[in-house]
Scaffold this active site. Structure first.
Site, PDB file in Angstrom:
ATOM      1  CD  GLU A  71     123.719  25.223  70.845  1.00  0.00           C
ATOM      2  OE1 GLU A  71     123.423  24.369  71.691  1.00  0.00           O
ATOM      3  OE2 GLU A  71     124.863  25.335  70.369  1.00  0.00           O
TER       4      GLU A  71
ATOM      5  NE  ARG B  51     124.554  -0.179  49.701  1.00  0.00           N
ATOM      6  CZ  ARG B  51     124.835  -1.479  49.709  1.00  0.00           C
ATOM      7  NH1 ARG B  51     124.118  -2.269  50.484  1.00  0.00           N
ATOM      8  NH2 ARG B  51     125.782  -1.976  48.965  1.00  0.00           N
TER       9      ARG B  51
END
Length: 250
Positions: free
Chosen positions: A116, A154
């Site tokens: 949760e 990247r």
């Protein structure tokens, strides 16, 4: 860059980070990625990391203590300033701009919640960034962290072979990317746009920019709210609107 990931399921990261561009970045030692099992920082004998929530309710909540212990140990092992990132629904929505910002850092520590969620004292007193990848529910923070790491890595210099590869991606300059084509020139009667075969680099550049504006206008017009248009982009967009108005009036 050093990236540390705190998770209950470190095995989930093996395949994504041992493939493709991220693997090459790790092999070149441009980025170091380490995963740590939060259970290893639990002080109880059964190494449990969750309990029922105060006030009642369904599900289990992850303890604050092992997360604090893990982050403190990681910070003490490396003097680099760390951005400590928690994946959570109330966080800032992740964007390409956010990815560019994080790519400038020397060290990132990611915290993956589960069940949760995590005791809110982690969010209040430990993390520097709260990030969401969208308005939907996932089982845990592991997959969102994979998304962030891929988007950030990247952009680190040297990871992609050509700097322009990242700069021409969708969202890098606030627009969607233009269409791409390769051989064969004709496939099932569908021809590659003639201008791409012309060899005229300036005309190709302008065509691609126009296509980028068209795609953004059609698919993500909301991006123009944040985009600071150049004079050339404003001119092309005005031409596009004029063309569309002419089509609608015929």
């Amino acid at each position: 860059m050093n990236i540390d990931i705190l998770t209950l399921f470190p095995e989930m990261f093996a395949s994504p980070f041992d493939s493709s561009i991220i693997k090459r970045a790790r092999d070149k030692n441009i980025v170091q990625i380490n995963t740590y099992n939060i259970r290893g920082f639990s002080r109880n004998k059964h190494h449990t990391v969750d309990d029922t929530p105060f006030g009642g309710g369904v599900g289990m909540v992850m303890h604050a203590e092992p997360v604090f212990e893990a982050v403190e140990k990681l910070k003490n092992s490396n003097e680099s300033k760390s951005r400590i990132i928690l994946m959570c629904p109330q966080g800032m929505t992740f964007t390409q701009g956010y990815a560019k910002e994080l790519a400038q850092e020397e060290r990132l520590i990611f915290i993956c919640g589960h069940y949760e969620g995590i005791d809110d004292r982690v969010r209040e007193h430990l993390v520097t960034d709260e990030i969401s990848v969208g308005d939907f529910v996932l089982t845990g923070g592991e997959i969102p962290v994979m998304v962030l790491v891929d988007a950030v890595v990247r952009l680190i210099p040297g990871v992609l072979g050509d700097k322009a590869s990242a700069e021409e991606d969708s969202f890098y300059n606030g627009l969607l990317e233009y269409p791409h084509y390769t051989r064969p020139r004709n496939y099932k009667g569908c021809e590659v746009p003639e201008i791409l075969l012309s060899g005229h680099h300036e005309n190709i550049r302008k065509w691609r920019l126009r296509q980028s504006l068209l795609r953004t206008l059609a698919g993500r017009p909301d991006l123009f709210k944040e985009k600071l248009l150049t004079a050339e982009e404003k001119k092309l967009l005005k031409e596009i609107h004029a063309d569309l108005a002419e089509i609608l009036n015929t």
